[in-house]
Write an enzyme that holds these catalytic residues in place. Sequence first.
Site, PDB file in Angstrom:
ATOM      1  N   GLU A  85       1.059  -1.090  -0.304  1.00 31.26           N
ATOM      2  CA  GLU A  85       0.223   0.163  -0.070  1.00 31.26           C
ATOM      3  C   GLU A  85       1.283   1.529   0.326  1.00 31.26           C
ATOM      4  OE1 GLU A  85      -3.193   0.228  -0.316  1.00 31.26           O
ATOM      5  OE2 GLU A  85      -3.911  -1.466  -0.468  1.00 31.26           O
ATOM      6  N   GLU A 116       7.279 -21.976   8.010  1.00 28.22           N
ATOM      7  CA  GLU A 116       7.867 -21.337   9.011  1.00 28.22           C
ATOM      8  C   GLU A 116       8.727 -21.618   9.692  1.00 28.22           C
ATOM      9  OE1 GLU A 116       4.836 -21.531  12.988  1.00 28.22           O
ATOM     10  OE2 GLU A 116       3.907 -20.651  11.004  1.00 28.22           O
TER      11      GLU A 116
END
Length: 300
Positions: A85, A116
Site C-alpha cells: 500500500e 515457518e
Amino acid sequence: MKIDLTKMVTESRNSASAEIDTLSTTDMLKVINQEDQKVALAVEAVLPEIAHAVDAIAKAFMQDGRLIYSGAGTSGRLGILDASECPPTFGSKPEQVVGLIAGGHKAILKAVENAEDNREMGAGDLQALGFNSKDVLVGIAASGRTPYVLGAMEYAKSVGATVACISCNPQSPMSQAADIAITPVVGPEIVTGSSRLKAGTAQKLILNMLTTGAMIKTGKVYGNLMVDVEATNAKLVERQKNIVMAATECSRKEAIDALEACNGHCKTAIVMLLAGVDASQAASLLDENQGFTRKAISNK
C-alpha cells in the site's frame, strides 16, 4: 525442539468466550467486539517502542535504506499488505518497503507446510534482497518464536542493521533478540490460539503506524494530505485535485492547471501555488529541501 504453548498468552484460553458456541449471533459478536476493544489499549501501551521504530525507519529512508518485513502466515501477509500500500499512497518506490513471507509468493494465498520452521530460509530471503546495514528489519510473529523470522533477525543483526519485532507474548525469543521490541499484550484470543484475530489486529495497527509515521517524517505528507499520492485511477485523479485545493485554497481550475503543468504531482503543484513559482522552480525547491513541502515553501 519441544514447544511449550501453555506459557504463551496468545495460546491461553479466554474465559470471556468459553461458551461462545452457545450464544446467539448478536451476543457472540458482542463478545468478539468487546475483546477487540482491548486491542487499541494494548497498542497504546507500547507507543514509546513504536515511536523508536518509526524514528529508526525514517532515518533509514533518509539514507536510502529500506524497511523489510519478515513474517509467516497471517503475520507475513499483513507485512506484505502494508508494504504493497505504500507506493500508491505515498509515491514511494516499490523496493523501499518490502514484505517477506515464509514459503514465498505462493504462501500469500495458501499455507506452505513447514515453511515457518525454516530458520535458514528467513536469512536466505534477506540475502536475496541484498539486505544490508542501511536497512531496517521488522520481524512479525504473534508467538514471538517463529524460526523463519528469528533466522531473518539473526542475519539482519549480523550485518549491523537495526532490528525490530512485533509479537504479542512478553519475553519471547524475538523480543529478546530485537533492538526494538514492540510487544502489545492483547490477551487470549476469542478462539483459542487463533492469532489472526486480536493479535493480527494489533499487528495491523502497528504496521499502519510504522509506515505512516516514517512517511510523514520523510516529507510524504503535508498537513494530513497525501501529497505524493500516485493517480493510478479516476478516483485518485480526482483526489489529487481535491488535495491541491485543500492545501492551497485555490479554485478547481487552478488546481487542474497546476497539476497539468507538473505532470500530475500534487506536491509540486502545491509549492507552485503557495510559493508563486513555475513547475520547474517548484521541483527545484523540493529537491533542495529533501522533498519537504513546508520547507520548500518557506525557503523560496
